[in-house]
Every structure is written in structure tokens, then in C-alpha cells.
Enzyme design. Structure first.
Site, PDB file in Angstrom:
ATOM      1  N   LYS A   4      49.943  44.582  54.765  1.00  0.00           N
ATOM      2  CA  LYS A   4      49.290  43.312  55.243  1.00  0.00           C
ATOM      3  C   LYS A   4      47.997  42.727  54.690  1.00  0.00           C
ATOM      4  CE  LYS A   4      52.027  43.372  59.368  1.00  0.00           C
ATOM      5  NZ  LYS A   4      52.208  43.360  60.758  1.00  0.00           N
TER       6      LYS A   4
ATOM      7  N   LYS B 106      62.519  45.891  55.264  1.00  0.00           N
ATOM      8  CA  LYS B 106      62.919  45.803  56.515  1.00  0.00           C
ATOM      9  C   LYS B 106      63.043  44.443  56.988  1.00  0.00           C
ATOM     10  CE  LYS B 106      59.511  45.882  59.934  1.00  0.00           C
ATOM     11  NZ  LYS B 106      58.714  46.223  61.173  1.00  0.00           N
TER      12      LYS B 106
ATOM     13  N   LYS C 163      60.334  40.311  61.649  1.00  0.00           N
ATOM     14  CA  LYS C 163      60.511  38.767  62.266  1.00  0.00           C
ATOM     15  C   LYS C 163      59.463  37.767  61.771  1.00  0.00           C
ATOM     16  CE  LYS C 163      58.533  40.815  66.434  1.00  0.00           C
ATOM     17  NZ  LYS C 163      57.103  41.336  66.066  1.00  0.00           N
TER      18      LYS C 163
END
Ligand code: AMP
Ligand code: TRP
Length: 332
Positions: free
Chosen positions: A112, A197, A200
Site C-alpha cells: 500500500k 485477491k 473491495k
């Protein structure tokens, strides 16, 4: 009784991955065999660029989906992290227990941070310290088990290390928790990119099934899932054929079968996709319907969250007080 704690960040609409990898497991095991707490971990949503109005909306939606998925507020404690200040009180002590190197080694931080840097946003300091807050979330409740998807294993292992270290230095204070992973669908993959993955916060929604997607939308996304070139037969091989393996995993998770055994029943991808689409639509139908009913009565959801926060606070406060005393801080 076993104490269970888990949480979801309100950073996007919940996905099939969140449901199969987390919420459904909580409903099945958690609330009947243990004393459980499930949390909308809103503070964790502030570690990357965010929009305040969207965060408010998503926090309500995640809480509503907890209820819609079947978590029963009479049997488990449902609450919002920022409503219970013990989490941040304990997080500071965790920052004083963890090392800089340990936090920089976290895979999620590396990924991230690289993404935030690439987009020119700057990396929030809280992205680095996030696992200290997550450790606090878990340790504040004398948690025995943390049911999460595979991607969170490293954070729970760090939590264990911190608990052990704190106990060794300052005397026994924390229960050392263990991670529990689902047996199937621990990692639901993106339908368009089966090597990453289903998350969301992804930019493209084409490979992501959201819990609140309409049946027609779910079917379209599944029918367009990327499969693998091969001899055309259906076989379960996660490395060589990740797209097909993911569909078989999802089907197994929906219907209760074994993914490798299910593969034998199919000659081609088309029939497999049709069955997956139908299974997912039927799995999510009751959740979507209950969500619609609950969303029409937001005051009731708020009442549940307020009661949950009061219960959570009463459990966490003595544990956090104990930690403050053990580390050498004077009682107020
Ligand atoms: P997050 O969406 O990162 O806040 O994750 C909330 C919970 O859902 C965690 O327990 C994750 O491990 C789990 N989870 C998220 N995405 C997936 C996925 N694609 N497959 C399985 N579990 C997932
Ligand atoms: N970090 C978790 C995630 O990204 C969410 C989370 C925060 C959590 N605190 C937790 C999960 C405590 C389990 C226990 O999915």
C-alpha cells in the site's frame, strides 16, 4: 468460553471475498460456540486517502451487512471501533512494544505504501503503525481466536509476538491469540485477475462480486470471468490454472463440496460458470433482501451499535488499565 474478535475496514462495498473469507465464518462458528465481538474498524480506514462522507456511508453499510448476514446482536457484540477509545489507548503501548523494522516488514504496508507513493498521495504514518492498532483491537479483549482471511495472517502473527514480548517484559498481561483461517475460500481471487485477491478497494469492479450486486450483475461478472487456456478440461490446479481453481473454490464454498472433486463433474468452463453464478446468486439473495429491510430502519442499526460499544468498553477497559499499570504508568 473461547473469546473471538474480528473486524472489517469500511473502505469499500463488501465483496464475496469478505463474505466467504470472513463474515460467513463468523456467523457459523463464532456466535454459537464462543463469546464473539465483531467490529467495523473505521480507524483503519483512515490510513489511506479517504472521503469523510463516503466513510460515514460505508461504516453504516458494513454494520448493516453484519446484521443482514445473520450476526445476531443478542449473541455477539457488534460495534464501531472509534466508539470505544480503549483501542487507541492500547495502540500507543503497542507502538512502544513493536519495532520500526517489524512494522516495515509487513507485506500490506509495503504494497500500500508503494501504491500511495505511485499515485503521489504521500504515505500516511498510520499506514505504518496500523498493525499496532490492530494488535490493540485484538489484545484489548483477551481474545483467544481471530478468524480472518489468509491476507491478515501476518498481522495476527505480529500481534502474538507483541503479546508475548509485553508479557515477558512486564508480567503476564495479555492472552496470546491465534489466527483461524477458513478451510475453503480463505482467499477468493479477482474474477478478471485470478492471481490477485478480490479486494473491495480495487479500481475495476468487473472482477469483483459485491454482496449487494443484483443477480443479473453477479451472473454477468461470473460468466465473464477469466479462465485459463489449457486443454479445455476442467481441473483444479491453483498454480497452473488460477482462474478455474478460483471458480471451483467459490463453488465449493457455496455448496459445501470439495473443489478438486467438483472439477470432475465438468467437461467445459461454460457449465461450470453457470453453476457458480447460480450458487453465488442464491447464497447472496437473502443477505441482499435483509439488507434492504434493515437499511429502511437506520435507527435500529444505531441502537445495536450503541449497545455493542457499551458492552465492548466494559470488557476492554480493565484489560487496558492492567496494561497501563504493568508498563509502569501511574494509575490516574
Ligand atoms: P478487508 O476487506 O481487507 O477489510 O478484510 C476484511 C476481512 O475479509 C479480513 O478477514 C480479510 O482477510 C477477509 N477478506 C478480504 N478479502 C478477501 C478475499 N478476497 N478472500 C478471502 N477473504 C478476504
Ligand atoms: N486489518 C484487517 C483487514 O484489513 C481489519 C482488522 C482491523 C482486523 N483490526 C482487526 C481483523 C482485528 C481482525 C482483528 O482486514
Amino acid at each position: 468460553m473461547t473469546r473471538i474478535f474480528s473486524g472489517i475496514k469500511p473502505t469499500g462495498h463488501l465483496t464475496l471475498g469478505n463474505y466467504l473469507g470472513a463474515v460467513r465464518q463468523w456467523v457459523e462458528a463464532g456466535q454459537y460456540e464462543a463469546e464473539s465481538l465483531f467490529c467495523v474498524v473505521d480507524l483503519h480506514a483512515l490510513t489511506v486517502e479517504h472521503d469523510p462522507a463516503r466513510l460515514r456511508r460505508l461504516s453504516r453499510q458494513v454494520a448493516t451487512l453484519f446484521l443482514a448476514s445473520g450476526l445476531d446482536p443478542e449473541r455477539c457484540t457488534l460495534f464501531v471501533q472509534s466508539h470505544v477509545s480503549e483501542h487507541t489507548r492500547l495502540a500507543y503501548l503497542m507502538e512502544c512494544t513493536a519495532t520500526d523494522g517489524e512494522l516495515r516488514r509487513m507485506i500490506q504496508y509495503k504494497e500500500k505504501a508503494a501504491k500511495a507513493q505511485a499515485s503521489g498521495d504521500g504515505v500516511r504514518l498510520s499506514l505504518l503503525t496500523y498493525p499496532a492498532l490492530m494488535a490493540a483491537d485484538i489484545l484489548a479483549y483477551d481474545t483467544d481466536e481471530v478468524p480472518v482471511g489468509e491476507d491478515q495472517r501476518q498481522h495476527v502473527e505480529l500481534t502474538r509476538d507483541l503479546a508475548v514480548r509485553f508479557n515477558q517484559r512486564y508480567g503476564h498481561t495479555f492472552t496470546v491469540p491465534k489466527v483461524t483461517l477458513p478451510t475453503v475460500a480463505a482467499r477468493v481471487m479477482d474474477l478478471q485477475d485470478p492471481r490477485s485477491k478480490m479486494g473491495k478497494s480495487h479500481d475495476s469492479a468487473a472482477g469483483i462480486v459485491y454482496l449487494l450486486d443484483e443477480p443479473g450483475v453477479i451472473t454477468k461478472k461470473v460468466m465473464r470471468a477469466v479462465t485459463d487456456s489449457g486443454d479445455g478440461g476442467v481441473a483444479y490446479d491453483r498454480d497452473a490454472r488460477p482462474g478455474v481453481a478460483n471458480l471451483l473454490d467459490v463453488l465449493a464454498a457455496c455448496t459445501g463440496g470439495d473443489p478438486a472433486a467438483l472439477a470432475d463433474g465438468y467437461q467445459g468452463y461454460g457449465a461450470l460458470k453457470r453453476d457458480v453464478a447460480e450458487a453465488v446468486v442464491e447464497l447472496l439473495r437473502p443477505v441482499r433482501e435483509r439488507h434492504a429491510a434493515l437499511a429502511a430502519d437506520p435507527a435500529e442499526v444505531e441502537r445495536v451499535l450503541r449497545a455493542g460499544a457499551a458492552r465492548a468498553r466494559a470488557l476492554a477497559a480493565p484489560v487496558v488499565d492492567r496494561a497501563y499499570e504493568a508498563i509502569g504508568l501511574l494509575a490516574p
